[in-house]
Design a protein around this motif. Sequence first.
Motif, PDB file in Angstrom:
ATOM      1  N   ASN A  13       5.738  36.124  14.016  1.00 33.45           N
ATOM      2  CA  ASN A  13       6.248  34.762  14.137  1.00 33.45           C
ATOM      3  C   ASN A  13       5.562  33.953  15.228  1.00 33.45           C
ATOM      4  O   ASN A  13       5.541  32.728  15.173  1.00 33.45           O
ATOM      5  N   ASP A  14       5.043  34.615  16.244  1.00 28.31           N
ATOM      6  CA  ASP A  14       4.465  33.913  17.391  1.00 28.31           C
ATOM      7  C   ASP A  14       3.334  34.751  17.997  1.00 28.31           C
ATOM      8  O   ASP A  14       3.449  35.252  19.109  1.00 28.31           O
ATOM      9  N   PRO A  15       2.225  34.892  17.273  1.00 33.49           N
ATOM     10  CA  PRO A  15       1.165  35.790  17.732  1.00 33.49           C
ATOM     11  C   PRO A  15       0.527  35.371  19.064  1.00 33.49           C
ATOM     12  O   PRO A  15       0.165  36.228  19.860  1.00 33.49           O
ATOM     13  N   ASN A  16       0.414  34.078  19.323  1.00 30.62           N
ATOM     14  CA  ASN A  16      -0.220  33.639  20.575  1.00 30.62           C
ATOM     15  C   ASN A  16       0.609  34.033  21.789  1.00 30.62           C
ATOM     16  O   ASN A  16       0.074  34.593  22.756  1.00 30.62           O
ATOM     17  N   ASN A  17       1.901  33.725  21.778  1.00 24.62           N
ATOM     18  CA  ASN A  17       2.747  34.107  22.906  1.00 24.62           C
ATOM     19  C   ASN A  17       2.889  35.614  23.011  1.00 24.62           C
ATOM     20  O   ASN A  17       2.946  36.161  24.114  1.00 24.62           O
ATOM     21  N   TYR A  18       2.956  36.291  21.872  1.00 25.74           N
ATOM     22  CA  TYR A  18       3.019  37.753  21.886  1.00 25.74           C
ATOM     23  C   TYR A  18       1.813  38.331  22.628  1.00 25.74           C
ATOM     24  O   TYR A  18       1.961  39.178  23.508  1.00 25.74           O
ATOM     25  N   GLU A  19       0.622  37.855  22.287  1.00 26.40           N
ATOM     26  CA  GLU A  19      -0.600  38.348  22.932  1.00 26.40           C
ATOM     27  C   GLU A  19      -0.638  37.963  24.412  1.00 26.40           C
ATOM     28  O   GLU A  19      -1.082  38.754  25.248  1.00 26.40           O
ATOM     29  N   ASP A  20      -0.186  36.745  24.754  1.00 26.96           N
ATOM     30  CA  ASP A  20      -0.153  36.323  26.163  1.00 26.96           C
ATOM     31  C   ASP A  20       0.777  37.209  26.985  1.00 26.96           C
ATOM     32  O   ASP A  20       0.440  37.616  28.092  1.00 26.96           O
ATOM     33  N   ILE A  21       1.948  37.506  26.437  1.00 23.65           N
ATOM     34  CA  ILE A  21       2.914  38.352  27.157  1.00 23.65           C
ATOM     35  C   ILE A  21       2.386  39.776  27.268  1.00 23.65           C
ATOM     36  O   ILE A  21       2.488  40.411  28.321  1.00 23.65           O
ATOM     37  N   LEU A  22       1.794  40.278  26.207  1.00 23.21           N
ATOM     38  CA  LEU A  22       1.214  41.617  26.234  1.00 23.21           C
ATOM     39  C   LEU A  22       0.103  41.704  27.290  1.00 23.21           C
ATOM     40  O   LEU A  22       0.034  42.683  28.048  1.00 23.21           O
TER      41      LEU A  22
ATOM     42  N   TYR B  37       3.113  32.445  36.485  1.00 24.09           N
ATOM     43  CA  TYR B  37       2.430  32.673  35.223  1.00 24.09           C
ATOM     44  C   TYR B  37       3.322  32.104  34.129  1.00 24.09           C
ATOM     45  O   TYR B  37       4.187  32.800  33.590  1.00 24.09           O
ATOM     46  N   TRP B  38       3.158  30.826  33.830  1.00 25.31           N
ATOM     47  CA  TRP B  38       4.043  30.099  32.925  1.00 25.31           C
ATOM     48  C   TRP B  38       3.583  30.201  31.477  1.00 25.31           C
ATOM     49  O   TRP B  38       2.388  30.170  31.192  1.00 25.31           O
ATOM     50  N   ILE B  39       4.579  30.324  30.573  1.00 22.94           N
ATOM     51  CA  ILE B  39       4.313  30.241  29.139  1.00 22.94           C
ATOM     52  C   ILE B  39       5.323  29.276  28.530  1.00 22.94           C
ATOM     53  O   ILE B  39       6.406  29.042  29.079  1.00 22.94           O
ATOM     54  N   LYS B  40       4.961  28.718  27.378  1.00 20.93           N
ATOM     55  CA  LYS B  40       5.841  27.811  26.635  1.00 20.93           C
ATOM     56  C   LYS B  40       6.187  28.484  25.316  1.00 20.93           C
ATOM     57  O   LYS B  40       5.289  28.882  24.559  1.00 20.93           O
ATOM     58  N   ILE B  41       7.496  28.645  25.069  1.00 20.85           N
ATOM     59  CA  ILE B  41       7.961  29.357  23.879  1.00 20.85           C
ATOM     60  C   ILE B  41       8.962  28.482  23.129  1.00 20.85           C
ATOM     61  O   ILE B  41       9.892  27.924  23.734  1.00 20.85           O
ATOM     62  N   ASN B  42       8.793  28.400  21.818  1.00 23.93           N
ATOM     63  CA  ASN B  42       9.811  27.797  20.958  1.00 23.93           C
ATOM     64  C   ASN B  42      10.648  28.942  20.410  1.00 23.93           C
ATOM     65  O   ASN B  42      10.127  29.817  19.718  1.00 23.93           O
ATOM     66  N   TYR B  43      11.933  28.920  20.744  1.00 25.19           N
ATOM     67  CA  TYR B  43      12.810  30.040  20.398  1.00 25.19           C
ATOM     68  C   TYR B  43      14.210  29.496  20.117  1.00 25.19           C
ATOM     69  O   TYR B  43      14.748  28.722  20.905  1.00 25.19           O
TER      70      TYR B  43
ATOM     71  N   ASN C  57       7.637  48.003  16.363  1.00 21.51           N
ATOM     72  CA  ASN C  57       7.718  46.910  15.403  1.00 21.51           C
ATOM     73  C   ASN C  57       7.024  45.634  15.854  1.00 21.51           C
ATOM     74  O   ASN C  57       7.277  44.565  15.318  1.00 21.51           O
ATOM     75  N   LYS C  58       6.136  45.711  16.847  1.00 16.79           N
ATOM     76  CA  LYS C  58       5.402  44.563  17.371  1.00 16.79           C
ATOM     77  C   LYS C  58       6.336  43.446  17.819  1.00 16.79           C
ATOM     78  O   LYS C  58       6.156  42.281  17.485  1.00 16.79           O
ATOM     79  N   ARG C  59       7.357  43.840  18.583  1.00 18.61           N
ATOM     80  CA  ARG C  59       8.261  42.880  19.211  1.00 18.61           C
ATOM     81  C   ARG C  59       8.302  43.172  20.699  1.00 18.61           C
ATOM     82  O   ARG C  59       8.294  44.324  21.114  1.00 18.61           O
ATOM     83  N   ILE C  60       8.366  42.113  21.483  1.00 19.03           N
ATOM     84  CA  ILE C  60       8.547  42.243  22.923  1.00 19.03           C
ATOM     85  C   ILE C  60       9.850  41.540  23.271  1.00 19.03           C
ATOM     86  O   ILE C  60      10.074  40.405  22.864  1.00 19.03           O
ATOM     87  N   THR C  61      10.694  42.248  23.997  1.00 13.67           N
ATOM     88  CA  THR C  61      11.976  41.696  24.418  1.00 13.67           C
ATOM     89  C   THR C  61      11.981  41.570  25.927  1.00 13.67           C
ATOM     90  O   THR C  61      11.458  42.438  26.631  1.00 13.67           O
ATOM     91  N   PHE C  62      12.574  40.469  26.415  1.00 13.96           N
ATOM     92  CA  PHE C  62      12.824  40.317  27.844  1.00 13.96           C
ATOM     93  C   PHE C  62      14.066  39.470  28.027  1.00 13.96           C
ATOM     94  O   PHE C  62      14.576  38.873  27.076  1.00 13.96           O
ATOM     95  N   TRP C  63      14.583  39.475  29.242  1.00 13.04           N
ATOM     96  CA  TRP C  63      15.822  38.785  29.552  1.00 13.04           C
ATOM     97  C   TRP C  63      15.548  37.719  30.605  1.00 13.04           C
ATOM     98  O   TRP C  63      14.886  37.985  31.617  1.00 13.04           O
TER      99      TRP C  63
ATOM    100  N   GLN D 263      18.615  37.034  26.096  1.00 13.15           N
ATOM    101  CA  GLN D 263      17.584  37.906  25.553  1.00 13.15           C
ATOM    102  C   GLN D 263      16.617  37.069  24.710  1.00 13.15           C
ATOM    103  O   GLN D 263      17.039  36.299  23.845  1.00 13.15           O
ATOM    104  N   ILE D 264      15.337  37.228  24.977  1.00 15.08           N
ATOM    105  CA  ILE D 264      14.288  36.564  24.196  1.00 15.08           C
ATOM    106  C   ILE D 264      13.483  37.662  23.510  1.00 15.08           C
ATOM    107  O   ILE D 264      13.060  38.626  24.148  1.00 15.08           O
ATOM    108  N   ILE D 265      13.286  37.512  22.207  1.00 16.23           N
ATOM    109  CA  ILE D 265      12.512  38.482  21.437  1.00 16.23           C
ATOM    110  C   ILE D 265      11.333  37.749  20.817  1.00 16.23           C
ATOM    111  O   ILE D 265      11.520  36.797  20.055  1.00 16.23           O
ATOM    112  N   ILE D 266      10.138  38.186  21.176  1.00 17.14           N
ATOM    113  CA  ILE D 266       8.924  37.587  20.638  1.00 17.14           C
ATOM    114  C   ILE D 266       8.333  38.566  19.629  1.00 17.14           C
ATOM    115  O   ILE D 266       8.057  39.719  19.947  1.00 17.14           O
ATOM    116  N   ASN D 267       8.143  38.093  18.423  1.00 17.39           N
ATOM    117  CA  ASN D 267       7.628  38.895  17.327  1.00 17.39           C
ATOM    118  C   ASN D 267       6.187  38.489  17.051  1.00 17.39           C
ATOM    119  O   ASN D 267       5.880  37.294  16.970  1.00 17.39           O
ATOM    120  N   TYR D 268       5.313  39.456  16.891  1.00 16.91           N
ATOM    121  CA  TYR D 268       3.904  39.159  16.640  1.00 16.91           C
ATOM    122  C   TYR D 268       3.723  38.307  15.389  1.00 16.91           C
ATOM    123  O   TYR D 268       2.926  37.367  15.371  1.00 16.91           O
TER     124      TYR D 268
END
Length: 139
Positions: A49-58, A3-9, A29-35, A42-47
């Motif tokens: 700043n990056d709503p599409n990836n946030y929703e995909d990960i959720l 299940y691949w995603i592309k993130i600019n971080y 705070n509408k952030r998802i963290t993973f390692w 550590q990657i932190i996705i904030n709704y």
Amino acid sequence: MAYWIKINYDRETYLIDLDSISAFASGLNKRITFWLPNNGKQIIINYNNDPNNYEDILAYIKRITIHRINNYWIQIVYDRHEYIIDLNRLTTFVCDSSQRILFWLPDSQESIIINPQTNSEAYSKVLDFINQQTGYSLP
């Protein structure tokens, strides 16, 4: 199946197989963290700043926690965050003199301590997992 995603971080572009991630954390705070596996970054996705990836990960997290066939993903509330952890990827459990269970998140140095009095449901799930997978019981 990956299940691949592309993130600019951090000014870099990452292609990440979410199936390789062993733990996720989220807060109010509408952030998802993973390692990341293998290096623990550590990657932190904030709704905001990056709503599409946030929703995909959720959506991915919801899928893995609902469809629990042959996996041991559990949800634990700890230190004002909700952690979603694949117990199959944990390699060490410690039980202290207060009967608390301690383990470290894979691919990170972050520890989780589960107290039987304050988080009895997660505590029972972890104890059941330990017994089923190792044949040992704690405490």
